[in-house]
Design a protein around this motif. Structure first.
Motif, PDB file in Angstrom:
ATOM      1  N   ASP A 143       0.769  -1.382  -0.023  1.00 34.38           N
ATOM      2  CA  ASP A 143       0.302  -0.399  -0.115  1.00 34.38           C
ATOM      3  C   ASP A 143       0.764   1.387  -0.133  1.00 34.38           C
ATOM      4  O   ASP A 143       0.284   2.414  -0.598  1.00 34.38           O
ATOM      5  N   THR A 158       1.291   4.190  -2.684  1.00 32.97           N
ATOM      6  CA  THR A 158       0.726   5.657  -2.899  1.00 32.97           C
ATOM      7  C   THR A 158       2.057   6.609  -3.469  1.00 32.97           C
ATOM      8  O   THR A 158       1.600   7.193  -3.676  1.00 32.97           O
ATOM      9  N   LEU A 202      -4.803   5.354   2.658  1.00 32.65           N
ATOM     10  CA  LEU A 202      -4.145   4.205   2.659  1.00 32.65           C
ATOM     11  C   LEU A 202      -3.385   4.967   4.711  1.00 32.65           C
ATOM     12  O   LEU A 202      -3.364   3.119   4.853  1.00 32.65           O
TER      13      LEU A 202
END
Length: 134
Positions: A68, A72, A85
């Protein structure tokens, strides 16, 4: 290959590794406990299963959090993406924290307990191998 493509691929690989670690860890946990059960060492089978399975889930969650974060960073993050996030990392961190407490039987900031409390520690006297300590 563009940098963003490379980073997106890395995020997908981390996700796949996280899922694979959890699946393989679950299967290996069942296998390890089954072998011990058939060998006549049935004591603490439930706790040992939870220890192995919890360790696999913890490692898988760490890899998913890394995926994740990588995803991002790959693109220009918007405020919405950063908030999502943050929420995902918060949820996964909470899950990791609670699993750690379940596996270790103590808060992470406390000193380790005696080996008698760890699953499989009773087999040291039987010549068995203690489970890996995460």
């Amino acid at each position: 290959m563009l940098f963003t493509d490379f980073v997106a691929l890395a995020a997908r690989l981390f996700e796949g590794a996280g899922v694979a670690v959890m699946v393989v860890g679950a299967v290996a946990s069942v296998g390890l406990v089954a072998v011990r059960y058939q060998a006549g060492r049935r004591r603490d089978g439930y706790r040992l299963m939870r220890h192995y399975l919890g360790s696999a889930i913890l490692l898988g969650l760490e890899l998913l959090v890394a995926a994740d974060i990588i995803r991002t960073v790959a693109e220009a993050p918007t405020l919405r993406q950063v908030l999502i996030l943050g929420l995902i990392v918060l949820i996964r961190t909470f899950l990791s924290f609670t699993l750690e407490v379940e596996i270790e039987g103590r808060w992470p900031w406390q000193q380790g307990r005696d080996d008698e409390r760890r699953p499989g520690a009773d087999e040291a006297s039987e010549g068995g191998r203690n489970p890996p300590h995460p």
